[in-house]
Design a protein around this motif. Structure first.
Motif, short mmCIF file in Angstrom:
data_model
loop_
_atom_site.label_atom_id
_atom_site.label_comp_id
_atom_site.label_asym_id
_atom_site.label_seq_id
_atom_site.Cartn_x
_atom_site.Cartn_y
_atom_site.Cartn_z
N ASP A 38 -13.41 -3.14 3.79
CA ASP A 38 -13.28 -1.70 3.56
C ASP A 38 -12.16 -1.40 2.57
O ASP A 38 -12.11 -0.35 1.96
N ALA A 39 -11.22 -2.30 2.46
CA ALA A 39 -10.10 -2.14 1.54
C ALA A 39 -9.90 -3.45 0.81
O ALA A 39 -10.30 -4.51 1.29
N ALA A 40 -9.29 -3.41 -0.36
CA ALA A 40 -9.00 -4.63 -1.11
C ALA A 40 -7.56 -5.03 -0.84
O ALA A 40 -6.71 -4.19 -0.55
N CYS A 41 -7.29 -6.32 -0.94
CA CYS A 41 -5.93 -6.81 -0.75
C CYS A 41 -5.41 -7.28 -2.10
O CYS A 41 -5.98 -8.17 -2.72
N LEU A 42 -4.35 -6.65 -2.58
CA LEU A 42 -3.85 -6.90 -3.93
C LEU A 42 -2.44 -7.45 -3.87
O LEU A 42 -1.69 -7.16 -2.94
N GLY A 46 7.09 -4.84 -7.24
CA GLY A 46 8.00 -3.92 -7.90
C GLY A 46 7.40 -2.57 -8.18
O GLY A 46 6.46 -2.17 -7.51
N THR A 52 -5.26 8.84 -10.61
CA THR A 52 -6.64 9.09 -10.19
C THR A 52 -7.28 10.12 -11.10
O THR A 52 -6.59 11.00 -11.63
N THR A 124 -12.55 -2.28 -5.26
CA THR A 124 -13.16 -1.70 -4.07
C THR A 124 -13.83 -0.39 -4.48
O THR A 124 -13.46 0.19 -5.51
N LEU B 44 6.16 -0.81 -4.48
CA LEU B 44 5.34 -1.59 -3.55
C LEU B 44 5.75 -3.05 -3.67
O LEU B 44 6.04 -3.52 -4.76
N VAL B 48 -0.74 -5.81 -0.89
CA VAL B 48 -0.99 -4.38 -0.72
C VAL B 48 -2.48 -4.17 -0.47
O VAL B 48 -3.31 -4.79 -1.13
N ALA B 49 -2.81 -3.29 0.47
CA ALA B 49 -4.20 -2.92 0.70
C ALA B 49 -4.52 -1.66 -0.09
O ALA B 49 -3.67 -0.77 -0.20
N MET B 50 -5.73 -1.59 -0.63
CA MET B 50 -6.14 -0.42 -1.42
C MET B 50 -7.57 -0.07 -1.04
O MET B 50 -8.43 -0.95 -0.97
N SER B 51 -7.83 1.22 -0.80
CA SER B 51 -9.17 1.64 -0.42
C SER B 51 -9.48 3.02 -0.99
O SER B 51 -8.57 3.82 -1.20
N THR B 52 -10.76 3.27 -1.23
CA THR B 52 -11.17 4.57 -1.78
C THR B 52 -12.36 5.11 -1.03
O THR B 52 -13.17 4.34 -0.51
N VAL B 79 -7.39 1.73 4.98
CA VAL B 79 -6.22 0.90 4.59
C VAL B 79 -5.64 0.21 5.83
O VAL B 79 -5.35 -0.99 5.82
N TYR B 88 0.73 5.65 0.39
CA TYR B 88 0.49 6.64 -0.66
C TYR B 88 -1.00 6.93 -0.81
O TYR B 88 -1.82 6.02 -0.76
N THR B 90 -3.90 9.17 -3.30
CA THR B 90 -4.21 10.06 -4.41
C THR B 90 -5.31 10.99 -3.92
O THR B 90 -6.03 10.66 -2.97
N THR B 143 -7.81 7.93 -2.47
CA THR B 143 -7.58 6.50 -2.59
C THR B 143 -6.20 6.23 -2.01
O THR B 143 -5.26 6.98 -2.27
N GLY B 144 -6.11 5.19 -1.19
CA GLY B 144 -4.85 4.91 -0.51
C GLY B 144 -4.36 3.50 -0.76
O GLY B 144 -5.16 2.59 -0.96
N VAL B 145 -3.04 3.35 -0.75
CA VAL B 145 -2.44 2.01 -0.83
C VAL B 145 -1.33 1.90 0.21
O VAL B 145 -0.75 2.91 0.62
N ILE B 148 0.65 -4.61 3.39
CA ILE B 148 0.00 -5.30 4.50
C ILE B 148 1.07 -5.91 5.39
O ILE B 148 1.95 -6.62 4.92
#
Lengths: 334, 334
Positions: A38-42, A46, A52, A124, B44, B48-52, B79, B88, B90, B143-145, B148
């Motif tokens: 459901d979410a991506a891990c990046l 920094g 958006t 994602t 960050l 990091v998790a990111m989802s939309t 997320v 965070y 958007t 969209t959230g970040v 993790i």
């Protein structure tokens, strides 16, 4: 899959999965998206820029581009304007039931190609299909993140008196193209959208010139509005030479017929760059060495006088205030 | 400002700025958004998790919530399902020309409140206003970040034979509420959406239990579809006790009248939690101590048999396959 987009494809069930695997994964292929969480891990370190944008452009295909690539370019550019390297994009599609599948595939393929060209991963996404008549064809949201490379970061409030105001190319191409295509106007000469991802050029600029004060793309509201925003944020004035602003003759011609001002039309592949006077020549050199900055030029200076205002020096040497766009010149331009 | 949303408010010019400063900044107030750059600058670190998610729910106001808070909850939850702390968001608004300004303000205010409650900042946004008839009222993308926290990260492919399958509460509340409201049905008892941000509870869970295998929220497609997705990703089977799945009597009643199955209805404030058998009791204890997990219970186990399939043990002891949702049960549910 059907040759039209069905409501089923947005259900979250098996039909959705087929759409994702047979269309989105095919064109956006990358290791993170393939996990289908459901979410991506990046991995980000920094300071990170995040931006958006929702794209509702009408028509969805136009000379020089389409809504898919525009959705990549627009967000990549917004992230890059902070002196950042765009790395990851999300995409949210809202599709009208009944859209021809071939149109959707054309948009998705174009988006995938633009992402590869810009060097970003679409990691994602989300797809909604809504009943006929509740959205016009297709709207796309993209959100982008990437590490900030420039230190200090270029920002709208950093224009300082004495700085040079540079512009990467011609104004009005995108706005006039959209209006012309939508209204079925045929221009004598070919006018086309300038939409492009500027990140590679912008990164070169902030790496070679560590003190770029402002980077901003004159999209909705055009050059006039964006310059005013910078003047207000920076509490400085600006003096812009009207004759120095590059406008293609065919765009100038189209605008004059339609009663439009190219300084208020949206651009999707151009940027304003404000640097200390001493860096102006070097910045122009870097910009002109890139195909996307080939027509770069200096259009004016930042002044201490008239803070928050932009003055236009006319060809006859007179001066007039260049105001911000008040209302809507053209809806659904991006 | 006008009492209706005008095309001008999406122009990118002065009218847009008024909408942003008088409405969005008022309700989303935070230091990063206040800078009004095209992109936000975030700090960050590490993974990091990111989802939309795009929200198109119809109606935009419903018992228990509205599209604004749903847009926060939905992305915060996605997320958090990676064992991350949402930080965070958007937001991208697409608004139909003519929407009553009071409706927009109600949605924005509700969104701001949901964000404060979840502890996330809305750091950057975008507003488009499109002509009447080209979108139905209002669509919102978020969209959230966030960083993790869990290590290893819960993920859809980590369900292992012998694991316990837990559910945080009752099924079907959101889906039935939306359908009922849209169709003007009145249920005898009050049915309302369960929409809520689960991040605080989920963080407590992954902090106290470092080996949570899977966290997933059964939204579109419902519990049945989400369990199937996990079974497929994990290449494991699942055996679920039908009688163990909590469904409010009023939801069960509404579903039986309408011919809907609550196991395929969307939920917006519930989660599936899969943990090693030894952690099951502790996980239930943590969940039940929180108002959002009050009705948490164990619904079954992960099995080595029937990989990729979910079996439902019926009240009479029979077994049947619980399939994934094939097509669309209800459009515009979220």
């Amino acid at each position: 899959m059907s040759d039209k987009v069905l409501l089923d494809y947005g259900s979250g069930g098996r039909a959705s999965q087929r759409l994702v695997s047979e269309l989105f994964l095919k064109h956006f292929d990358n290791p993170e998206l393939d996990r289908l969480n459901d979410a991506a891990c990046l991995n980000l370190q920094g300071p990170v820029a995040m931006s958006t944008d929702s794209f509702t452009v009408d028509p969805i295909f136009f000379p020089g581009g389409d809504i898919g690539q525009l959705a990549v370019h627009g967000t990549v550019n917004d992230v890059a304007m902070l002196g950042a390297e765009p790395q990851y994009l999300t995409c949210g599609y809202i599709i009208e039931e009944g859209l021809p599948m071939a149109d959707l595939e054309r948009v998705v393929a174009s988006m995938g190609q633009a992402a590869r060209h810009a060097g970003v991963y679409i990691v994602t996404g989300d797809t909604k299909v809504v009943p006929r008549g509740t959205v016009d064809k297709i709207f796309i949201n993209t959100t982008g993140v990437g590490r900030i490379v420039a230190d200090p970061m270029p920002s709208g409030e950093r224009a300082a008196p004495g700085d040079a105001v540079l512009l990467s190319g011609t104004m009005g191409d995108h706005g006039l193209t959209i209006l012309g295509t939508r209204e079925g106007l045929s221009f004598e000469a070919k006018v086309q959208s300038d939409c492009a991802s500027l990140n590679h050029l912008l990164l070169k600029l902030v790496r070679e010139l560590p003190d770029v004060h402002v980077l901003r793309d004159p999209t909705r509201g055009g050059l006039a509005t964006t310059l005013n925003e910078i003047a207000i944020s920076s509490k400085a004035g600006m003096e812009i030479e009207e004759t120095a602003i590059p406008v293609r003759p065919e765009v100038a011609g189209g605008c004059s017929v339609l009663g439009l001002d190219p300084l208020y039309l949206a651009n999707e592949g151009k940027f304003i760059c404000i640097v200390p006077e001493k860096d102006a020549e070097k910045a122009l050199e870097i910009m002109r060495a890139d195909a996307l900055g080939h027509d770069a030029c200096r259009i004016g200076s930042v002044t201490a006088e008239n803070p928050g205002k932009v003055s236009l020096v006319t060809p006859l040497g007179g001066k007039r205030l260049l105001n911000m766009l008040e209302g809507e010149q053209l809806p659904r331009i991006c």
